[in-house]
Scaffold this active site. Structure first.
Site, PDB file in Angstrom:
ATOM      1  CG  HIS A  56      -2.048   0.962   1.128  1.00 23.00           C
ATOM      2  ND1 HIS A  56      -3.285   0.745   1.687  1.00 23.00           N
ATOM      3  CD2 HIS A  56      -2.138   2.156   0.516  1.00 23.00           C
ATOM      4  CE1 HIS A  56      -4.074   1.765   1.438  1.00 23.00           C
ATOM      5  NE2 HIS A  56      -3.401   2.655   0.732  1.00 23.00           N
ATOM      6  CG  LEU A  59       5.057   5.032  -5.798  1.00 20.96           C
ATOM      7  CD1 LEU A  59       5.552   4.047  -6.844  1.00 20.96           C
ATOM      8  CD2 LEU A  59       6.194   5.421  -4.860  1.00 20.96           C
ATOM      9  NE  ARG A  60       0.299  11.337  -2.837  1.00 20.97           N
ATOM     10  CZ  ARG A  60      -0.824  10.909  -2.296  1.00 20.97           C
ATOM     11  NH1 ARG A  60      -1.743  10.300  -3.028  1.00 20.97           N
ATOM     12  NH2 ARG A  60      -1.066  11.091  -1.022  1.00 20.97           N
ATOM     13  CG  ASN A  90      -4.757   7.834  -4.884  1.00 25.97           C
ATOM     14  OD1 ASN A  90      -3.660   7.287  -5.001  1.00 25.97           O
ATOM     15  ND2 ASN A  90      -5.155   8.413  -3.761  1.00 25.97           N
ATOM     16  CG  ASP A 148      -6.215   3.251  -1.023  1.00 25.01           C
ATOM     17  OD1 ASP A 148      -6.841   2.952  -0.004  1.00 25.01           O
ATOM     18  OD2 ASP A 148      -5.259   4.053  -1.027  1.00 25.01           O
ATOM     19  CG  HIS A 228      -6.555   1.983   5.004  1.00 25.55           C
ATOM     20  ND1 HIS A 228      -7.911   1.759   4.849  1.00 25.55           N
ATOM     21  CD2 HIS A 228      -6.197   2.807   3.992  1.00 25.55           C
ATOM     22  CE1 HIS A 228      -8.327   2.423   3.794  1.00 25.55           C
ATOM     23  NE2 HIS A 228      -7.315   3.053   3.250  1.00 25.55           N
ATOM     24  CG  ASP A 301      -2.510   4.584   3.438  1.00 26.35           C
ATOM     25  OD1 ASP A 301      -2.315   4.962   2.264  1.00 26.35           O
ATOM     26  OD2 ASP A 301      -3.563   4.838   4.055  1.00 26.35           O
ATOM     27  CG  HIS A 305      -0.885  14.844   1.234  1.00 28.37           C
ATOM     28  ND1 HIS A 305      -1.579  14.862   0.042  1.00 28.37           N
ATOM     29  CD2 HIS A 305      -1.417  13.826   1.960  1.00 28.37           C
ATOM     30  CE1 HIS A 305      -2.495  13.895   0.053  1.00 28.37           C
ATOM     31  NE2 HIS A 305      -2.410  13.247   1.201  1.00 28.37           N
ATOM     32  N   GLY A 320      -3.418  11.896   5.105  1.00 32.58           N
ATOM     33  CA  GLY A 320      -2.330  11.002   4.694  1.00 32.58           C
ATOM     34  C   GLY A 320      -1.027  11.361   5.346  1.00 32.58           C
TER      35      GLY A 320
HETATM   36  O1  DOR Z   1      -4.947   9.163   4.401  1.00 32.26           O
HETATM   37  C1  DOR Z   1      -5.061   8.711   3.269  1.00 32.26           C
HETATM   38  N1  DOR Z   1      -4.404   9.258   2.236  1.00 32.26           N
HETATM   39  N2  DOR Z   1      -5.875   7.672   3.054  1.00 32.26           N
HETATM   40  C2  DOR Z   1      -6.170   7.244   1.814  1.00 32.26           C
HETATM   41  O2  DOR Z   1      -6.912   6.301   1.699  1.00 32.26           O
HETATM   42  C3  DOR Z   1      -5.612   7.934   0.638  1.00 32.26           C
HETATM   43  C4  DOR Z   1      -4.364   8.612   0.974  1.00 32.26           C
HETATM   44  C5  DOR Z   1      -3.912   9.588  -0.079  1.00 32.26           C
HETATM   45  O3  DOR Z   1      -3.934   9.242  -1.264  1.00 32.26           O
HETATM   46  O4  DOR Z   1      -3.505  10.702   0.280  1.00 32.26           O
END
Ligand code: DOR
EC number: 3.5.2.3
Length: 420
Positions: A56, A59-60, A90, A148, A228, A301, A305, A320
């Protein structure tokens, strides 16, 4: 060496030739055929384990390279001891099409370190309306399906995804959240959210979806993987489903067994995560679930950010936290606390995640590819923003002293990271 896939826990020499495990046993001859370069790693006090696999990771890239790139994320993974990571869908564009899957794989191959296992979206654009290009993405190399970051709210669509998942032998990873119940919430709904005046997310928002997806797995015969897990009730639901031989596995994240909602009292937005940090009772139930095998896997996870996004008020900041470089240290606390044996812990970082992703890694059997993580379980370190490889710094664990770290990460016989 501890390799749960072979029930191995003993002093042993590991000989690697040509990227594969050539032999195991005491007093291995330190010679390399054909005059190839030879390196001997002597690692007293360390544990040699199969390469750790994180199921999980965010990588953005493509789309959010200001938070993390494939290169910086894989560097963080290597530094954290991971030889493989499953990359969530995502991104922007979403990984809902084989072209995106191929792009991610190509970029990871160019980096050449930690392996990237792409996870394809369940729904086009994560919009929850229609299925993504599952067949094409399967051919392009996805290892699982998941929306996710977003739940699949439509049970009919989730049913179809599971039917396709079963057909292509792909597990469906579920981000369990009923958006009707979570709308507007930013932390666990309870005494602390009331004290802080922040809108809450009840545990039931997760539980109802865990129950739904277990029912859908039972109905379709698909493998559902609950991502999670954060509540005591979810642990119970998974436990009961396993007793009924429903194809369900589950993961927990280090922050969910390390912190509770009490950590939010300072309004540090780095504690904002989805699902939210819960209660001490939930943490206890998660530890019991790890102990009795209900929870198969520990996953980071890792959710980078940018600092400008996190420097907002608690309600506006995105959810996140990064995790690849703290996951092993926080997980080893379970061993130091006597919650798990090292063998149990390592199984949740190696063979269980590798099996979930359908890869042949997670083992050091003779003949297998030499993906190896060497850990120093007692070595302490302080989580320091200036030494992290991730491009983002959003973790509530900055300044924490952790006990236990990866000291070498080996992929296909190549040392891709070392602190030896
Ligand atoms: O806290 C989270 N951030 N939970 C998620 O399910 C997605 C993730 C994110 O992509 O920032």
């Amino acid at each position: 060496m501890i390799d749960p896939s072979q029930g191995l826990d003993r002093h042993i020499d590991v000989r690697i030739v040509d990227g594969h495990i050539a032999s195991l046993g005491a007093g291995q001859e330190p010679s390399q055929p054909q005059g190839l370069p030879l390196r001997i790693l002597d690692v007293p006090g360390c544990v040699v384990a199969p390469g750790f696999v994180d199921v999980h990771t965010h990588l953005r890239e493509p789309g959010f390279e200001y938070k993390e790139t494939i290169a910086s994320g894989l560097a963080a993974a290597a530094a954290g001891g991971f030889t493989g990571v499953a990359a969530m869908a995502n991104t922007q564009p979403v990984n809902d099409h084989p072209a995106v899957t191929e792009l991610m794989r190509r970029r990871a191959a160019a980096v050449g370190g930690t392996r990237l296992y792409p996870v394809g979206a369940v729904s086009a654009g994560l919009a929850g309306k229609e299925l993504s290009e599952i067949g094409g993405m399967h051919e392009a190399g996805i290892v699982a399906l998941s929306d996710d970051g977003m739940p699949v709210m439509n049970a009919r669509l989730m049913r179809r995804a599971m039917e396709y998942g079963r057909m292509f032998d792909l597990p469906v990873f579920s981000h369990c959240e009923d958006q009707g119940l979570t709308a507007g919430g930013v932390m666990h709904e309870g005494v602390v959210s009331t004290a802080l005046g922040l809108p809450g997310v009840p545990g039931a928002a997760e539980n109802v979806m865990v129950y739904r997806d277990i029912q859908l797995a039972a109905m379709t015969g698909a493998h559902v993987h609950i991502q999670h897990v954060s509540t005591a009730e979810s642990v119970d639901l998974v436990r009961r489903a396993k007793e009924q031989d429903i194809r369900v596995t589950a993961e927990v994240c280090p922050h969910h067994f390390t912190l509770t909602h009490e950590a939010i009292r300072q309004y540090d937005t780095n504690t904002k995560v989805n699902p939210p940090l819960r209660t001490a009772e939930d943490v206890e139930a998660i530890k019991t679930g790890l102990q009795d095998g209900t929870i198969d896997i520990i996953a980071s996870d890792h959710a980078p950010h940018h600092v400008t996004e996190k420097e907002q008020d608690y309600e506006s900041a995105p959810a996140g936290m990064i995790g690849l470089e703290t996951s092993v240290g926080l997980s080893l606390a379970l061993y130091h606390q006597g919650v798990l044996s090292l063998t149990q812990l390592i199984a949740k970082l190696t063979i269980h995640p590798a099996r979930l992703l359908g890869t042949a890694h997670g083992t050091l059997e003779v003949g297998s590819v030499a993906d190896i993580t060497i850990i120093a379980p007692d070595q302490t370190f302080v989580v320091d923003a200036s030494t992290l490889y991730s491009q983002s710094r959003n973790t509530p664990f900055l300044g924490w002293q952790l006990r236990g770290m990866a000291v070498a990460t080996i992929v296909g016989g190549n040392i891709i990271f070392e602190r030896l």
